[in-house]
Each structure stands twice: as C-alpha cells, then as structure tokens.
Enzyme design. Structure first.
Site, PDB file in Angstrom:
ATOM      1  N   ASP A  97       5.516   2.443   6.054  1.00 22.06           N
ATOM      2  CA  ASP A  97       4.366   3.431   6.281  1.00 22.06           C
ATOM      3  C   ASP A  97       3.435   2.650   7.086  1.00 22.06           C
ATOM      4  O   ASP A  97       2.810   1.536   7.012  1.00 22.06           O
ATOM      5  CB  ASP A  97       3.485   3.795   5.159  1.00 22.06           C
ATOM      6  CG  ASP A  97       2.573   5.032   5.876  1.00 22.06           C
ATOM      7  OD1 ASP A  97       2.569   5.891   5.527  1.00 22.06           O
ATOM      8  OD2 ASP A  97       1.154   4.458   6.189  1.00 22.06           O
ATOM      9  N   TYR A 111      -3.743   0.795  12.944  1.00 24.52           N
ATOM     10  CA  TYR A 111      -3.070  -0.450  12.256  1.00 24.52           C
ATOM     11  C   TYR A 111      -2.681  -1.587  13.823  1.00 24.52           C
ATOM     12  O   TYR A 111      -2.486  -2.709  12.752  1.00 24.52           O
ATOM     13  CB  TYR A 111      -1.579   0.037  11.393  1.00 24.52           C
ATOM     14  CG  TYR A 111      -2.126   0.408  10.535  1.00 24.52           C
ATOM     15  CD1 TYR A 111      -3.336   1.356  10.056  1.00 24.52           C
ATOM     16  CD2 TYR A 111      -0.661   1.715   9.565  1.00 24.52           C
ATOM     17  CE1 TYR A 111      -4.076   2.160   9.014  1.00 24.52           C
ATOM     18  CE2 TYR A 111      -1.683   1.903   8.362  1.00 24.52           C
ATOM     19  CZ  TYR A 111      -2.552   2.853   8.425  1.00 24.52           C
ATOM     20  OH  TYR A 111      -2.244   3.582   7.386  1.00 24.52           O
ATOM     21  N   LYS A 158       0.987   7.557  11.953  1.00 26.12           N
ATOM     22  CA  LYS A 158       0.316   8.474  12.158  1.00 26.12           C
ATOM     23  C   LYS A 158      -0.627   8.331  13.474  1.00 26.12           C
ATOM     24  O   LYS A 158      -0.982   7.626  13.932  1.00 26.12           O
ATOM     25  CB  LYS A 158      -1.219   7.859  10.998  1.00 26.12           C
ATOM     26  CG  LYS A 158      -0.279   7.977   9.149  1.00 26.12           C
ATOM     27  CD  LYS A 158      -1.671   7.771   8.486  1.00 26.12           C
ATOM     28  CE  LYS A 158      -0.725   7.179   7.446  1.00 26.12           C
ATOM     29  NZ  LYS A 158       0.233   5.524   7.251  1.00 26.12           N
ATOM     30  N   HIS A 179      -3.703  11.422  11.146  1.00 34.10           N
ATOM     31  CA  HIS A 179      -3.931  11.110  10.252  1.00 34.10           C
ATOM     32  C   HIS A 179      -5.847  11.000   9.731  1.00 34.10           C
ATOM     33  O   HIS A 179      -6.194  10.562   8.491  1.00 34.10           O
ATOM     34  CB  HIS A 179      -4.811   9.561  10.843  1.00 34.10           C
ATOM     35  CG  HIS A 179      -5.474   8.010  10.603  1.00 34.10           C
ATOM     36  ND1 HIS A 179      -4.631   7.599  11.319  1.00 34.10           N
ATOM     37  CD2 HIS A 179      -5.002   7.866   9.320  1.00 34.10           C
ATOM     38  CE1 HIS A 179      -4.997   5.677  10.031  1.00 34.10           C
ATOM     39  NE2 HIS A 179      -5.158   6.295   9.232  1.00 34.10           N
TER      40      HIS A 179
HETATM   41  N1  LIG Z   1      -3.474   7.634   5.763  1.00 34.85           N
HETATM   42  C1  LIG Z   1      -4.806   6.527   4.979  1.00 34.85           C
HETATM   43  O1  LIG Z   1      -5.955   6.863   5.962  1.00 34.85           O
HETATM   44  C2  LIG Z   1      -4.841   5.437   4.340  1.00 34.85           C
HETATM   45  C3  LIG Z   1      -5.784   4.344   4.017  1.00 34.85           C
HETATM   46  C4  LIG Z   1      -5.599   3.418   3.079  1.00 34.85           C
HETATM   47  C5  LIG Z   1      -3.897   2.916   3.295  1.00 34.85           C
HETATM   48  N2  LIG Z   1      -3.600   4.049   3.584  1.00 34.85           N
HETATM   49  C6  LIG Z   1      -1.827   3.632   3.402  1.00 34.85           C
HETATM   50  O2  LIG Z   1      -1.292   3.008   2.508  1.00 34.85           O
HETATM   51  C7  LIG Z   1      -1.392   1.873   2.031  1.00 34.85           C
HETATM   52  C8  LIG Z   1      -1.327   0.966   0.271  1.00 34.85           C
HETATM   53  O3  LIG Z   1      -2.601   0.901   0.600  1.00 34.85           O
HETATM   54  P1  LIG Z   1      -4.067  -0.373   0.282  1.00 34.85           P
HETATM   55  O4  LIG Z   1      -3.377  -1.237   1.236  1.00 34.85           O
HETATM   56  O5  LIG Z   1      -5.101   0.214   1.315  1.00 34.85           O
HETATM   57  O6  LIG Z   1      -4.198  -0.371  -0.885  1.00 34.85           O
HETATM   58  P2  LIG Z   1      -3.629  -1.047  -2.658  1.00 34.85           P
HETATM   59  O7  LIG Z   1      -1.820  -0.522  -2.349  1.00 34.85           O
HETATM   60  O8  LIG Z   1      -3.976   0.539  -3.688  1.00 34.85           O
HETATM   61  O9  LIG Z   1      -3.876  -2.041  -3.305  1.00 34.85           O
HETATM   62  C9  LIG Z   1      -2.918  -3.089  -2.141  1.00 34.85           C
HETATM   63  C10 LIG Z   1      -4.144  -4.082  -2.844  1.00 34.85           C
HETATM   64  O10 LIG Z   1      -3.179  -4.420  -4.247  1.00 34.85           O
HETATM   65  C11 LIG Z   1      -3.310  -5.675  -4.631  1.00 34.85           C
HETATM   66  N3  LIG Z   1      -2.057  -6.235  -5.139  1.00 34.85           N
HETATM   67  C12 LIG Z   1      -1.090  -5.664  -5.067  1.00 34.85           C
HETATM   68  N4  LIG Z   1      -0.329  -5.151  -5.518  1.00 34.85           N
HETATM   69  C13 LIG Z   1      -0.552  -6.144  -6.481  1.00 34.85           C
HETATM   70  C14 LIG Z   1       0.251  -6.284  -7.977  1.00 34.85           C
HETATM   71  N5  LIG Z   1       0.977  -6.536  -8.407  1.00 34.85           N
HETATM   72  N6  LIG Z   1      -1.138  -6.507  -8.874  1.00 34.85           N
HETATM   73  C15 LIG Z   1      -2.597  -6.859  -8.444  1.00 34.85           C
HETATM   74  N7  LIG Z   1      -2.638  -6.696  -7.175  1.00 34.85           N
HETATM   75  C16 LIG Z   1      -1.831  -5.711  -6.397  1.00 34.85           C
HETATM   76  C17 LIG Z   1      -3.280  -6.130  -3.202  1.00 34.85           C
HETATM   77  O11 LIG Z   1      -4.485  -7.763  -3.502  1.00 34.85           O
HETATM   78  P3  LIG Z   1      -5.087  -8.604  -3.252  1.00 34.85           P
HETATM   79  O12 LIG Z   1      -4.691  -8.635  -1.065  1.00 34.85           O
HETATM   80  O13 LIG Z   1      -6.161  -9.125  -3.002  1.00 34.85           O
HETATM   81  O14 LIG Z   1      -3.527  -9.366  -3.695  1.00 34.85           O
HETATM   82  C18 LIG Z   1      -3.296  -5.704  -2.170  1.00 34.85           C
HETATM   83  O15 LIG Z   1      -3.981  -6.104  -1.180  1.00 34.85           O
HETATM   84  C19 LIG Z   1      -1.066   0.880   3.318  1.00 34.85           C
HETATM   85  O16 LIG Z   1      -0.862   0.414   3.577  1.00 34.85           O
HETATM   86  C20 LIG Z   1      -1.581   1.838   4.222  1.00 34.85           C
HETATM   87  O17 LIG Z   1       0.066   2.700   4.819  1.00 34.85           O
HETATM   88  C21 LIG Z   1      -2.964   4.829   4.485  1.00 34.85           C
END
Ligand SMILES: NC(=O)c1ccc[n+]([C@@H]2O[C@H](COP(=O)([O-])OP(=O)(O)OC[C@H]3O[C@@H](n4cnc5c(N)ncnc54)[C@H](OP(=O)(O)O)[C@@H]3O)[C@@H](O)[C@H]2O)c1
Length: 301
Positions: free
Chosen positions: A43, A48, A73, A106
């Site tokens: 994704d 990005y 997106k 988005h």
């Molecule tokens: N549509 C939208 O508006 C939107 C907005 C946001 C995100 N997204 C999508 O959703 C995806 C995921 O969201 P996200 O990256 O914001 O948040 P997330 O997946 O909820 O959190 C990612 C963070 O969680 C921590 N983490 C990951 N695995 C872990 C584990 N096993 N143990 C402990 N901590 C862990 C890491 O922190 P550390 O870096 O500190 O290790 C990582 O940076 C994005 O890459 C994107 O594709 C979409």
C-alpha cells in the site's frame, strides 16, 4: 495468506505492507523482505513520494504480477475528472505497472465526485481492478454510495483497538464495502502496545501484542447477523419505522432471485447475493439510510 473477496469479486489479501513515511532506501529493503515473507499487498500513495522506489522493487521481484496486489491513492490536489485520469497514469508510470489493483481517493476534499466518476470509467477500461476511498466518514461515504454507479470496494480508515470504527464497519459491510485498517498498531502508540488487556490476551495465546491486534482485525470481517428482539421490533413497528430491506425478515427479496453483481454496481432491483460477505443494498435503500441514520446529522431530513 488469507484473502477477502471485494464487491466486484476481486480477491484482496487481508494483510499488507504499508510504505507510508518510508524513504526510497527503506522501501528497497522492506518490500523484498515482505514479499519473501509472503506478503502480496503493498500500500502506497502518490503523497508518500515513494511510488518510484516501490516500482523499482517490484521490477526486481520474481513474484508474478498477478500474485501482487498494489494499492495507491489519489491526492486531493488531483481531484476532478480529467486530473484523476492523468494522476493515475503518473502513478502507473512511477510504479512501472500497466494496471493497478486498487485505487483509493485518499481524502474526501475538493471535487472527489469528478474523481470518482473518472475512477469508475478507469475501472471499466481495465486500468484498475477495484476502486475505493480512504478517510471517508459515514456521511460522505453514504452520500457517495447513493449518488454514484459503483459502490466503493474499500474504505481505508484509521482502525485499531482504541479506535474500532464499529459504526463505519457495520455501515460499510451493509453496503458491500470492506473497512480496511490504516495504522493498525496505532502508529506504535505505547498506550496501545502496553495495554494490560491486550498484553494478557497475548500472553494467554503465546503471541506478541501486535500479532493479537492483527489477528483481531483479520477476523473482523466475519459476517455478523443481528437478531432483532421481538419487543424492539414491536416498538419500531408502533413508531412506523421501516427497516432497510436487508434487515427485514424476508431479506427484502420479495420472492425475486438474487442476481450477480459486477464492479460493486448498484443492482437495479432487490439486493443480491453479490460477491461480498454482506449483500449490498439498492440505491433506494441506501437513500433510506441517509434519512434514518442517527449519526448522519448533516444529512438527516
Ligand atoms: N489512508 C491513509 O490516510 C493512511 C494514513 C496512515 C497510514 N496509512 C497506511 O497504513 C500503513 C500502516 O500505518 P502506520 O505505519 O501509520 O501505522 P502502524 O502500522 O499502526 O504503526 C507502525 C509503527 O508501529 C510500530 N510497530 C510496528 N510493528 C511493531 C511491533 N511488532 N512491535 C512494536 N511496534 C511495532 C513501529 O514503530 P517504530 O517505527 O517506532 O518501530 C511502526 O513505525 C501505512 O504504511 C500506510 O500504508 C494510510
């Protein structure tokens, strides 16, 4: 990998790698590692600024194209009919692909209706296998459903144990849209990742807490059928409130056979079995929801 069937029959992996905030170098490292580990959904978003890096990583993989599920997106500055068509081509060129698996609006700003109509046409042309939205709250989601030809296959919203999106999940499921989680781990929020209840569940199952959260999200699409209590039904009928067809005892079919569905398009007649776990409702029934849904203050008439 587990898959979920979208409202036009396309199969989407339930788990994917998001590359939000990744540098090109991080994408070059993370994407092959994820593909090796069995991930197939990646994704990204034009916003990005790493579509080209993802394209370079995909170019090197031996995983066949048809096994991959690539989402990007559309950013709101590219909304509008013609701009959307141009933006998709830019994204495809960046990614080195000739079709996309899922294209999402988005954010619901600007002329996203023009964008949606372009996406409907791009879907018909085979440039995109499925179309959806992101960050749509119930009012804007339902308005889009009521006033357009294709029902979004996906609504991607922030969803995790501290922000469960129960109303959005139920509303989306009712109309044949999959609620897809962004930030499933609450962006690493320590309050969530150290929560005592989740920690106890993880310990009881010999799993990590993030594994528990991801499993909970993966299992959430299990169809839920709510049985109305007889007293609630009597009170409702006394008030003269009509249930949407899919919640009536006859399922709203009125003796007509369900018909198959294409591209999640509104069926012309009664609700059909469709491809998703919940039969979508008709445009008229969706309009009923706009009127009766208590959370849609701005749209209630
Ligand atoms: N549509 C939208 O508006 C939107 C907005 C946001 C995100 N997204 C999508 O959703 C995806 C995921 O969201 P996200 O990256 O914001 O948040 P997330 O997946 O909820 O959190 C990612 C963070 O969680 C921590 N983490 C990951 N695995 C872990 C584990 N096993 N143990 C402990 N901590 C862990 C890491 O922190 P550390 O870096 O500190 O290790 C990582 O940076 C994005 O890459 C994107 O594709 C979409």
């Amino acid at each position: 990998m587990e898959y979920i069937r979208l409202n036009n029959g396309v199969e989407m992996p339930k788990l994917g790698l998001g590359v939000f905030q990744m540098t090109d170098e991080q994408v070059a490292e993370a994407v092959p590692a994820a593909l090796d580990a069995g991930y197939r959904l990646i994704d990204t978003a034009s916003r990005y600024y790493n579509e080209k890096a993802l394209g370079a990583a995909l170019d090197k993989t031996s995983v066949p194209r048809e096994e991959l599920f690539i989402t990007t997106k559309l950013w709101f500055k590219d909304h509008g009919y013609e701009q959307t068509k141009t933006a998709l081509q830019v994204s495809l060129d960046n990614l080195g692909l000739d079709y996309l698996d899922l294209y999402l609006i988005h954010q619901p700003f600007g002329d996203y209706y023009g964008a949606w109509r372009a996406m409907e046409d791009l879907l018909d042309e085979g440039k995109i296998r499925a179309i959806g939205v992101s960050n749509f709250f119930p009012d804007r989601y339902l308005d889009l459903v009521v006033h357009n030809r294709v029902v979004p296959a996906v609504n991607q919203r922030e969803t995790h144990p501290f922000n469960q999106q129960i109303d959005m999940h139920d509303l989306a499921a009712k109309h044949g849209t999959i609620l897809q989680a962004w930030s499933p781990l609450a962006q690493g929020n320590p309050e969530v990742l150290n929560d005592p209840t989740l920690t106890a569940i993880a310990q009881a199952h010999g799993k990590t807490l993030p594994q528990v959260i991801l499993r909970w999200l993966i299992q959430r699409d299990i169809p839920r059928r709510r049985q109305e209590h007889p007293r609630a039904a009597a009170a409702r009928e006394h008030r003269g409130v009509r249930l949407p067809a899919h919640r009536r005892r006859d399922g709203g079919h009125r003796g007509t056979r369900p018909r198959p569905i294409e591209h999640g398009v509104h069926p012309p007649g009664p609700p059909n079995a469709g491809a998703s776990t919940h039969p979508p409702v008709t445009r008229e029934e969706a309009a009923d929801d706009v009127v009766s849904c208590p959370q849609l203050g701005s749209l209630c008439i």
